[in-house]
Design an enzyme around this catalytic site. Sequence first.
Site, PDB file in Angstrom:
ATOM      1  N   ASP A  96       5.175  58.248  39.322  1.00 20.97           N
ATOM      2  CA  ASP A  96       6.099  58.532  40.431  1.00 20.97           C
ATOM      3  C   ASP A  96       7.437  57.803  40.348  1.00 20.97           C
ATOM      4  O   ASP A  96       8.433  58.298  40.877  1.00 20.97           O
ATOM      5  CB  ASP A  96       5.459  58.231  41.796  1.00 20.97           C
TER       6      ASP A  96
ATOM      7  N   ASP B 106      -2.461  54.771  50.483  1.00 19.83           N
ATOM      8  CA  ASP B 106      -3.353  55.903  50.247  1.00 19.83           C
ATOM      9  C   ASP B 106      -4.286  55.694  49.060  1.00 19.83           C
ATOM     10  O   ASP B 106      -5.374  56.262  49.021  1.00 19.83           O
ATOM     11  CB  ASP B 106      -2.569  57.202  50.090  1.00 19.83           C
TER      12      ASP B 106
END
Length: 788
Positions: A497, A67
């Site tokens: 993350d 992404d």
Amino acid sequence: MQRRTFLASIGAAAVAIALPPAPAQAKAHARGACTYTWKNAVVNGGGFVPGIVFNETEPNLIYARTDIGGCYRWQEGSRTWKPLLDWVGRDKWGYSGVVSMATDPVETNRVYAAVGTYTIDWDPNNGAVLYSDDKGDTWGIAELPFKQGGNMPGRGMGERLVVNPANNAELYLGTPSGNGLWRSLNYGRTWARVEEFPNAGNFVVDASNPVLADNQGVIWIDFDQIGGKIYVGVADPDDPLYVSEDGGATWQAVPGAAEALGTADGNRTIPTQSAVDNTNGYLYVVTSHDPGPYNGAPASGDGGRIQRLATQTGEWTDVTPSYNPRGVIPGFGGITVDRQNPGTLMAATRNNWWPDEILYRSTDSGQTWSLSWDYAEGQNRTDRFVMDNSGSPWLSWNGEDQGPAYAVKHGWMIDAFAIDPHNSDRIMWGTGATIWGTEELTKWDAQGELVGEDEAGQRVALPIEKFTVGVRAQGVEETASLDLAALGGALVSAVGDVGGFVHTNLDRAETMINTGWSTGTSVDFAQFNPDIIVGTGNVHGNEKGHVGVSTDRGRTWRNASRVEGVPGDGHGGTVAITADASVIVWSPNNTEVTPVYSTDLGETWNLVQGLPAGAKVRSDRVNQSVLYSFSGGTFYRSTDGGATFTDTGATGLPTAGVEDFRAVPGHKNHVWLAGRGDTEKDIAGGMWRSKDGGATWKPIVEFDTAESVGFGKAAKLSGYPAIYTSAEMNGKAAIYRSTDGGITWVRINDDDHQWAWSGSAITGDPWIYGRVYLTTNGRGIVYGDIAD
């Protein structure tokens, strides 16, 4: 080039941290510009892989898209992935968000990528379709008059970009934002809207939220090679599927599609993915109440279905699995058909969350399904395969199995899900963190059922021979890294993350720093005692402190005490430790929380005097009692170990746009600051240096802007440390190095190695002259060495 049809065509190893080079070698390299080799510090994965595409005619030709981190091609010999978009520069950074890929089944050297990261103004540029005639080694660009959303909601749907197997010069592109269906008739070189296509979609997730308010648009295109039909899925629950039976000249809504695809237990749904069985004449369509990838179950009922359309008769059949161990099916992600064994297909739940996702498999065209795991004897879990995370040990997330909730999971956000069309034993699936795969898939069918009943009617596990699923993300370096500290012999990172890592071998994936960070934001070490490392990151909840401390060079970590008044969600900010490790200063990323300091390695905290909330903090690398801070155009200095800070009175610095500042090892009071000019204050330039602890500053006029600055081993004994920066000079954003204290600069990367954006942190290695480490936003931790 002669157009051919589908039917006519059928028949780097990283370098481990080492001892420093000899001074004579370093001196020779310092005389001028030199060539660099670039690699990744190995993490293997670290971000969302929403698409995996196998070429239908050439074995082992596989592509994966991410992404925000570009796309990759599989290398069968090494079982690794090769990055294909490292040439993307900062001016077109949005091209690193890949919303779809298509590999040509006729001329298999051709591959295409639909790129563009955001459909909102976060990305200033429009999207494009990239086309390659050499499997992605080089690319051409077809710019589009609209944006695309490689990192927007719905990025796992599709594929939106496809090659027509009956006419491989023709490609179709489904677009978001009401832009409709587009077509190219010349191998992706130029594009035009298909004006005859009647529906641009209308489904939005949340009209009140700018990120969720975009029309999901035209989602996917698929081909029925038996009847020559083209199917198009649209984000419109009332008219979700269209077909053309005349090569795209006219389009009609498919009868019964609204009833089959637009509702599920009363929820309005859209057709998020498709798969075609061109032997039995079936189109399988997965529906969901949300485009994903983050959705959970809807408020009531199931969140999606699997519907089967008989392409020759038009008959719809609901083939949704009837059983989910946790009850409600929240929705489905990927679906795939085994082209070697027609009638065999698989599907994955999307965001089943607890205790794990479920993979479903059918060998009878969806009439019956078997599961990847099931409950036996209450909450005891039995599985068809073992998850081997040795390729990425951090995938345990420093957790332990808790009943049926294993530390190493099937994954989540499983939209990429593909059986190899040439090998029924191979499957790969992408998750929010990695790629999993196996070459033993058909062992599933020999296992039988996972559970049965004993004489008392209780569910019990049946004996099966498990196969192994392992990491298949080697070479996919997709982390968004935010800060780095090179100790010499170890590289410490703060990573989005996945928290962060301590690499003692750059060629090996490590476990993550065990602090509970959802995202690491800042790291530092004591210059005179590098065994002591500190870091900070965002955390969830209020149970753990944001700051982590290691006293054994990163082998083990403990959380410092929580600071009252600092919310648990987010707010990692920056952290600094004095050169002698006597004081830690932490500045949370919160405009209402005053920075704090600790004299006992985070056991207790005291309020800093004189600093505004949210100010960035750094330590002097020589003077043990000095720390620095910057906020809103004001530079601050502490001479009492962080207890109090005062304004140095410096002028000529911008009030905003300062991205980074760092103190120089071995040089007391030397500080460099990277940022942007300030037109309101008539301040030009993008870098400044101070030799008096921040009281006065000299601009480095060569740079228009600078994102980061860092230091490494000097080019010669007693020389000034090598200076590295990610900056813009004469309109060119690149990586630059100076070996003479900033008098002259050379570019050390090249146009093939730009990584879209590489700005938040950069540092040299203190032991190895010329080695530089830099952060990227989706291409992991990159490092470079002077080429031999």
